[in-house]
Design a protein around this motif. Sequence first.
Motif, PDB file in Angstrom:
ATOM      1  N   LEU A 114      40.015  42.423  37.657  1.00 29.29           N
ATOM      2  CA  LEU A 114      40.527  43.371  38.639  1.00 29.29           C
ATOM      3  C   LEU A 114      40.504  42.721  40.015  1.00 29.29           C
ATOM      4  O   LEU A 114      39.473  42.208  40.452  1.00 29.29           O
ATOM      5  CB  LEU A 114      39.669  44.636  38.664  1.00 29.29           C
ATOM      6  N   VAL A 115      41.643  42.730  40.694  1.00 26.68           N
ATOM      7  CA  VAL A 115      41.716  42.226  42.062  1.00 26.68           C
ATOM      8  C   VAL A 115      41.597  43.429  42.980  1.00 26.68           C
ATOM      9  O   VAL A 115      42.498  44.273  43.047  1.00 26.68           O
ATOM     10  CB  VAL A 115      43.033  41.460  42.327  1.00 26.68           C
ATOM     11  N   GLU A 116      40.481  43.531  43.657  1.00 27.14           N
ATOM     12  CA  GLU A 116      40.227  44.691  44.513  1.00 27.14           C
ATOM     13  C   GLU A 116      40.738  44.484  45.938  1.00 27.14           C
ATOM     14  O   GLU A 116      41.119  45.438  46.597  1.00 27.14           O
ATOM     15  CB  GLU A 116      38.734  45.009  44.518  1.00 27.14           C
ATOM     16  N   ASN A 117      40.754  43.257  46.412  1.00 24.60           N
ATOM     17  CA  ASN A 117      41.149  42.976  47.790  1.00 24.60           C
ATOM     18  C   ASN A 117      42.667  42.764  47.878  1.00 24.60           C
ATOM     19  O   ASN A 117      43.134  41.675  48.177  1.00 24.60           O
ATOM     20  CB  ASN A 117      40.391  41.753  48.296  1.00 24.60           C
ATOM     21  N   LEU A 155      37.456  34.378  43.396  1.00 25.95           N
ATOM     22  CA  LEU A 155      37.093  35.755  43.740  1.00 25.95           C
ATOM     23  C   LEU A 155      35.618  35.865  44.085  1.00 25.95           C
ATOM     24  O   LEU A 155      34.769  35.223  43.478  1.00 25.95           O
ATOM     25  CB  LEU A 155      37.430  36.684  42.576  1.00 25.95           C
ATOM     26  N   GLU A 156      35.335  36.706  45.059  1.00 28.80           N
ATOM     27  CA  GLU A 156      33.957  36.900  45.493  1.00 28.80           C
ATOM     28  C   GLU A 156      33.157  37.688  44.457  1.00 28.80           C
ATOM     29  O   GLU A 156      32.032  37.347  44.141  1.00 28.80           O
ATOM     30  CB  GLU A 156      33.944  37.620  46.840  1.00 28.80           C
ATOM     31  N   ASN A 157      33.731  38.765  43.969  1.00 30.11           N
ATOM     32  CA  ASN A 157      33.097  39.600  42.947  1.00 30.11           C
ATOM     33  C   ASN A 157      34.063  39.720  41.780  1.00 30.11           C
ATOM     34  O   ASN A 157      35.172  40.201  41.952  1.00 30.11           O
ATOM     35  CB  ASN A 157      32.792  40.997  43.494  1.00 30.11           C
ATOM     36  N   VAL A 158      33.646  39.300  40.617  1.00 36.73           N
ATOM     37  CA  VAL A 158      34.513  39.351  39.444  1.00 36.73           C
ATOM     38  C   VAL A 158      34.170  40.599  38.640  1.00 36.73           C
ATOM     39  O   VAL A 158      33.019  40.787  38.221  1.00 36.73           O
ATOM     40  CB  VAL A 158      34.353  38.084  38.581  1.00 36.73           C
ATOM     41  N   LYS A 159      35.174  41.439  38.472  1.00 39.81           N
ATOM     42  CA  LYS A 159      35.025  42.667  37.705  1.00 39.81           C
ATOM     43  C   LYS A 159      36.084  42.662  36.616  1.00 39.81           C
ATOM     44  O   LYS A 159      37.274  42.594  36.902  1.00 39.81           O
ATOM     45  CB  LYS A 159      35.197  43.881  38.617  1.00 39.81           C
ATOM     46  N   TYR A 160      35.646  42.705  35.360  1.00 38.47           N
ATOM     47  CA  TYR A 160      36.562  42.671  34.235  1.00 38.47           C
ATOM     48  C   TYR A 160      36.948  44.095  33.829  1.00 38.47           C
ATOM     49  O   TYR A 160      36.091  44.981  33.805  1.00 38.47           O
ATOM     50  CB  TYR A 160      35.921  41.970  33.040  1.00 38.47           C
ATOM     51  N   GLU A 161      38.223  44.269  33.514  1.00 38.59           N
ATOM     52  CA  GLU A 161      38.710  45.558  33.036  1.00 38.59           C
ATOM     53  C   GLU A 161      39.765  45.327  31.970  1.00 38.59           C
ATOM     54  O   GLU A 161      40.404  44.275  31.925  1.00 38.59           O
ATOM     55  CB  GLU A 161      39.304  46.377  34.187  1.00 38.59           C
ATOM     56  N   LEU A 162      39.932  46.325  31.125  1.00 35.33           N
ATOM     57  CA  LEU A 162      40.972  46.275  30.110  1.00 35.33           C
ATOM     58  C   LEU A 162      42.265  46.830  30.677  1.00 35.33           C
ATOM     59  O   LEU A 162      42.266  47.914  31.257  1.00 35.33           O
ATOM     60  CB  LEU A 162      40.568  47.111  28.885  1.00 35.33           C
ATOM     61  N   PRO A 163      43.377  46.108  30.522  1.00 36.19           N
ATOM     62  CA  PRO A 163      44.645  46.645  31.009  1.00 36.19           C
ATOM     63  C   PRO A 163      45.078  47.872  30.205  1.00 36.19           C
ATOM     64  O   PRO A 163      45.673  48.793  30.740  1.00 36.19           O
ATOM     65  CB  PRO A 163      45.629  45.498  30.831  1.00 36.19           C
ATOM     66  N   TYR A 164      44.741  47.887  28.923  1.00 37.98           N
ATOM     67  CA  TYR A 164      45.032  49.005  28.022  1.00 37.98           C
ATOM     68  C   TYR A 164      44.111  48.850  26.811  1.00 37.98           C
ATOM     69  O   TYR A 164      43.547  47.774  26.590  1.00 37.98           O
ATOM     70  CB  TYR A 164      46.516  49.018  27.614  1.00 37.98           C
ATOM     71  N   PRO A 165      43.919  49.908  26.027  1.00 38.51           N
ATOM     72  CA  PRO A 165      43.013  49.819  24.877  1.00 38.51           C
ATOM     73  C   PRO A 165      43.393  48.677  23.932  1.00 38.51           C
ATOM     74  O   PRO A 165      44.564  48.407  23.711  1.00 38.51           O
ATOM     75  CB  PRO A 165      43.187  51.175  24.184  1.00 38.51           C
ATOM     76  N   SER A 166      42.428  48.004  23.428  1.00 42.08           N
ATOM     77  CA  SER A 166      42.519  46.881  22.476  1.00 42.08           C
ATOM     78  C   SER A 166      43.103  45.603  23.076  1.00 42.08           C
ATOM     79  O   SER A 166      43.374  44.659  22.352  1.00 42.08           O
ATOM     80  CB  SER A 166      43.297  47.272  21.205  1.00 42.08           C
TER      81      SER A 166
END
Length: 109
Positions: A76-79, A59-70
């Motif tokens: 996150l795949v933006e493209n 991935l060119e830009n790696v952005k981490y996110e939580l799928p759900y709390p805890s």
Amino acid sequence: MASDKNYLAFILEQLSALGEISFKTMMGEYIIYYRNKIIGGIYDNRFLVKPVKSAIAYLENVKYELPYPSAKEMILVENVDDKEYLCGLLNAMYDELPSKKRGKQNDNQ
């Protein structure tokens, strides 16, 4: 918020060239499998993949996110509009992913 079935259908279409894509519904969200390995899922209409080294490198830009709390962070795949890019990502990740645990069959099989 549960994910929209239309978004699931869109992601499945984007990955259709791979052939061996399946999913399992889980509490309004979708776990995505590639050749019987969990690659990630759709959470709140976001396509998130496991944070393995090969995905981070791809991935060119790696952005981490939580799928759900805890939960553990995922990437996150933006493209998602580029089919070739998405298929390349899953192929790059495949060897690094653990095999699927035995259990219930996927919803779409």
